[in-house]
Every structure is written in structure tokens, then in C-alpha cells.
Design an enzyme around this catalytic site. Structure first.
Site, PDB file in Angstrom:
ATOM      1  N   ARG A 213       0.838  -1.206   0.000  1.00 20.98           N
ATOM      2  CA  ARG A 213       0.000   0.000   0.000  1.00 20.98           C
ATOM      3  C   ARG A 213       0.873   1.256   0.000  1.00 20.98           C
ATOM      4  NH1 ARG A 213      -3.867  -3.383   3.021  1.00 20.98           N
ATOM      5  NH2 ARG A 213      -2.753  -3.146   4.997  1.00 20.98           N
ATOM      6  N   PHE A 229     -11.557  -4.885  -6.187  1.00 20.44           N
ATOM      7  CA  PHE A 229     -11.657  -5.774  -5.011  1.00 20.44           C
ATOM      8  C   PHE A 229     -11.185  -5.008  -3.773  1.00 20.44           C
ATOM      9  CE2 PHE A 229     -10.296  -8.169  -8.778  1.00 20.44           C
ATOM     10  CZ  PHE A 229     -11.363  -9.047  -8.952  1.00 20.44           C
ATOM     11  N   ASP A 251     -15.988  -3.116  -5.449  1.00 21.28           N
ATOM     12  CA  ASP A 251     -16.089  -4.418  -4.809  1.00 21.28           C
ATOM     13  C   ASP A 251     -17.505  -4.931  -5.020  1.00 21.28           C
ATOM     14  OD1 ASP A 251     -14.210  -5.854  -2.377  1.00 21.28           O
ATOM     15  OD2 ASP A 251     -16.279  -6.547  -2.583  1.00 21.28           O
ATOM     16  N   SER A 252     -17.643  -6.246  -5.163  1.00 24.54           N
ATOM     17  CA  SER A 252     -18.981  -6.806  -5.375  1.00 24.54           C
ATOM     18  C   SER A 252     -19.821  -6.741  -4.105  1.00 24.54           C
ATOM     19  CB  SER A 252     -18.877  -8.261  -5.857  1.00 24.54           C
ATOM     20  OG  SER A 252     -18.219  -9.058  -4.885  1.00 24.54           O
ATOM     21  N   ALA A 278     -20.386  -0.690  -5.819  1.00 23.57           N
ATOM     22  CA  ALA A 278     -20.657  -2.093  -5.542  1.00 23.57           C
ATOM     23  C   ALA A 278     -21.009  -2.765  -6.866  1.00 23.57           C
ATOM     24  CB  ALA A 278     -21.794  -2.233  -4.544  1.00 23.57           C
ATOM     25  N   ASP A 299      -6.344  -6.719  -6.662  1.00 22.49           N
ATOM     26  CA  ASP A 299      -6.026  -7.508  -5.477  1.00 22.49           C
ATOM     27  C   ASP A 299      -7.206  -8.421  -5.145  1.00 22.49           C
ATOM     28  OD1 ASP A 299      -4.752  -8.467  -3.216  1.00 22.49           O
ATOM     29  OD2 ASP A 299      -5.370  -6.800  -1.947  1.00 22.49           O
ATOM     30  N   CYS A 339      -3.105 -13.895  -3.847  1.00 23.22           N
ATOM     31  CA  CYS A 339      -2.916 -14.372  -2.480  1.00 23.22           C
ATOM     32  C   CYS A 339      -3.201 -15.862  -2.365  1.00 23.22           C
ATOM     33  CB  CYS A 339      -3.797 -13.580  -1.515  1.00 23.22           C
ATOM     34  SG  CYS A 339      -5.571 -13.788  -1.810  1.00 23.22           S
TER      35      CYS A 339
END
Length: 395
Positions: A213, A229, A251-252, A278, A299, A339
Site C-alpha cells: 500500500r 476488489f 467491490d462486489s 458495488a 487484489d 494471495c
């Protein structure tokens, strides 16, 4: 006295190299009366002692805690390991109450406590058990956390309902083991964040991306930034401080978008540079106009949590990176991450390289990044290096 597990002939080699896992297929026999979470001594087929660990049912049958068969895995054992972990975070310069109260204190195998994760948010420690043995040790660990000299930890929240193997039938309850709720606002490098350890993902915040970050902040001045995300909006907050001309967070999850907005408002009240949406990430990338953003952060959550999902995960990584390559403005910066522990660095790079080739853009690697130093990787356990990232310049 701990029970003894004997390995098949020739199966001791990984333990002699200090790898902390014993797989079920390496075991010759199990003693009678063995229960999940029991402390066991592990010996080679010829009777040589190899160490001590926690037993559980599954592919990973023993997580090694010590290479001393006589070790007492008791409250003092955990206190000693936690003190060593705390001293390392102090040496890393992470213990800075004036501007940083957020860091990982225990990173499983990387801190020689396999199956245990502890994140610190101010005076609250969030403890996660990933093995039955650590579940049974939770009270010893919690007490040791509050006794760390200079740590100032007064609250320990246990959050393991989704991390323990369900077949163990442990019925863990997320709750405070010590103390209670005081505040959920913590500092990271001088920025404030609402941490939702009660209902949020992981322990409430993705601590592993702190250094990345800060790196994104250094690329943000004057940039139009897209944070895909976004979850809690960590990258967005840093980009705002870095001087971005606008920041869009996607982001969803409507809950994640609300949390991102709250964190932006906490640090930059009334700032109109930020908007959160969203919306599905793939749809947003497909529909947005080319050249709308100079800096894009990808990400995503783990596309492959198990090796059986690797093929589909590789398709997902290629697809989302190809979309970003096609849409980012010439001269832009793409920060892309995985990740997924099941995806290797080489596989992730291949997916990103394939996406770059499909886009026809000229792409250069500026940085190859991983998790922060408070997520150490045991040199004997390379699986602990789960976070992979590339910071790319796209012409």
C-alpha cells in the site's frame, strides 16, 4: 506424557530438513486413543526421535512445534514463542504507537507456531486457530499475549469459526477470551482504519499488504486510480494521501464498499476525489472506457484455495489482467496480486505475462513484491510465501 507416532521407513527426510508438516501418508501407525489436537512425539521407523507436534485428522497429520521430543508444549512454551515474535516486530520497527498499531504478531510456521495466527490492532489481539491443537491452546496463548512486556494488549478476540477443520467438530465460538470491545480504529503508517474483526474477512484487515500500500502511494500523485476488489479500501486510502486526482473503489460486496467509504471519510472527511461502486469486478473492467485510469490495483480474493482449482484460477488471473492491460492508459501502472497459496510465483507470472502478450502492450516489471516482513517465511517452509505481486509499467 505425549503419545508417539512412528513414520514409515524413509519418510523422515522432510523432518530432518525441518519442514514442519507430517503428511498422513508418511505415518506407519497411530497409537490407540489418539485424539485430534493431542501433542505427539514423532519418531522415525528405526526409533530415532524427530520432534513434537500437534496431531489432526487430514492430509497434514502433524504440525511440528519443536524438534525436541522432550519439549513440554505448555503455557510457558507459548509464552516463549510469543515473546520472540514480539521482539522481532519491535526490531522491524512496527511497534510505533504514535503512527502504527496494526501488524501481524504470529504468522504460523513463519513464527514456529504452525496453525496459529495473531494480528494486533491497538490494544486488541485477534487470534485465529487453524488446527485443533491451537484451538485447545487458545487460553494459554491469550494469557501470554496480555503478559507480553510493553505490548499493552488488554483484549484478545478469538475468531476461528471458519478456519478450523469442520470434521474436527470443535464448535468454536467467535468471542473475546480476555477483555472486550473498546475501539475498532487502528493506525497503519499514520492512517486510520475501521477494523471489523467481528464480521470481516480474515482477522478484519489485510495486514499483509501494508508495504505494498505504501508503494502504491508513491505512484499516486496526480493519478486517476482504480482499486479493484477494494474490501476495506486500504489501497484507496493510501492513494488519496499520495495525491491521486481521483480514486474509484470497486467491490462486489456492498458492505465492503460501505467500509471503504467509512475509511476514506475517517482520513479525508468531505474529500470528493473518491467514489466507491458495488459492482462485479470483471463487468466493471469490461464496461469502463479505455484510458480512464493511470493506476489500476488488482487484489482479488484467492482464486485457488486448493490445488484442484489451479487451472480455473489461472484462467481467472489471465482474464482479469488482460482486461486491465487493455484498458489502462499508456504509461500507466498496473499493480497485480495473487494471495492464492496454491499458485506459485512462476504460475502467477505466467498468467500475467500471457495476459500482457494477449493485450499487445509493452510491459515492464518495476517491482516484484510479497507479504510484509511481519509475515515471515520459514526457509524450511516455502509454502508460507503465499502473496505474490507485480508492479508493472504499461506503455
Amino acid at each position: 506424557m505425549s503419545k508417539t507416532i512412528t513414520l514409515k521407513r524413509g519418510k523422515e527426510d522432510s523432518l530432518l530438513r525441518f519442514h514442519p508438516w507430517v503428511f498422513s501418508g508418511a505415518i506407519a501407525n497411530l497409537p490407540e486413543g489418539l485424539e485430534e489436537g493431542d501433542t505427539v512425539s514423532v519418531v522415525a521407523a528405526d526409533g530415532r526421535p524427530l520432534g513434537t507436534g500437534h496431531y489432526e485428522i487430514g492430509s497434514i497429520a502433524v504440525r511440528m512445534l519443536s524438534w525436541d521430543n522432550e519439549a513440554d508444549i505448555d503455557a510457558s512454551f507459548f509464552a516463549t514463542r510469543l515473546a520472540a515474535a514480539w521482539q522481532l516486530r519491535e526490531r522491524l520497527g512496527l511497534v510505533r504507537p504514535a503512527d502504527n498499531t496494526t501488524f501481524r504478531l504470529v504468522h504460523g510456521e513463519g513464527d514456529f507456531l504452525p496453525g496459529c495466527v495473531v494480528d494486533v490492532y491497538g490494544n486488541t489481539a485477534v487470534l485465529q486457530a487453524h488446527s485443533p491443537g491451537m484451538h485447545y491452546a487458545r487460553h494459554d496463548i491469550a494469557r501470554a499475549l496480555t503478559q507480553l512486556p510493553g505490548a499493552g494488549i488488554t483484549n484478545v478476540y478469538y475468531k476461528s469459526e471458519t478456519t478450523l477443520p469442520y470434521k474436527a467438530r470443535l464448535d468454536p465460538v467467535n468471542d473475546y477470551l480476555i477483555g472486550g470491545f473498546e475501539t475498532n480504529i487502528a493506525l497503519e503508517n499514520g492512517l486510520r482504519f475501521n477494523i471489523d474483526w467481528l464480521k470481516g474477512q480474515k482477522t478484519g484487515f489485510f495486514v499483509d499488504q501494508r508495504d505494498n500500500r505504501a508503494l502504491i502511494e508513491s505512484f499516486s500523485r496526480g493519478a486517476r486510480v482504480l482499486n479493484m476488489f477494494c474490501y476495506t479500501g486500504g489501497f484507496s486510502v493510501y492513494a488519496m494521501r499520495g495525491g491521486a486526482s481521483l480514486v474509484h473503489s470497486v467491490d462486489s460486496s456492498a458492505k465492503a464498499v460501505a467500509l471503504t467509504d467509512a475509511n476514506i471519510e475517517l482520513n479525508f472527511p468531505g474529500d470528493t476525489r473518491h467514489t466507491a461502486y458495488a459492482e462485479d469486478a470483471f463487468k466493471y473492467l469490461t464496461d469502463m472506457p479505455a484510458g480512464a485510469y493511470d493506476l489500476i490495483i488488482l487484489d482479488p480474493p484467492a482464486f485457488a484455495k486448493h490445488r484442484s482449482a489451479i487451472k480455473n484460477a489461472m484462467v481467472g488471473y489471465r482474464r482479469i489482467n488482460a482486461a486491465a492491460f487493455r484498458k489502462i492508459t499508456p504509461g500507466g501502472i498496473l499493480a497485480t496480486f495473487s494471495c492464492s497459496q496454491a499458485i506459485s510465483k512462476e504460475q502467477f507470472r505466467l498468467a500475467v505475462f500471457t495476459a500482457a502478450a494477449q493485450s499487445g502492450r509493452k510491459v515492464r516489471i518495476l517491482h516484484q513484491v510479497t507479504q510484509g516482513a511481519d509475515h515471515p517465511v520459514s526457509i524450511y517452509h516455502p509454502e508460507g510465501e503465499y502473496l505474490k505481486g507485480l508492479i508493472l509499467h504499461v506503455e
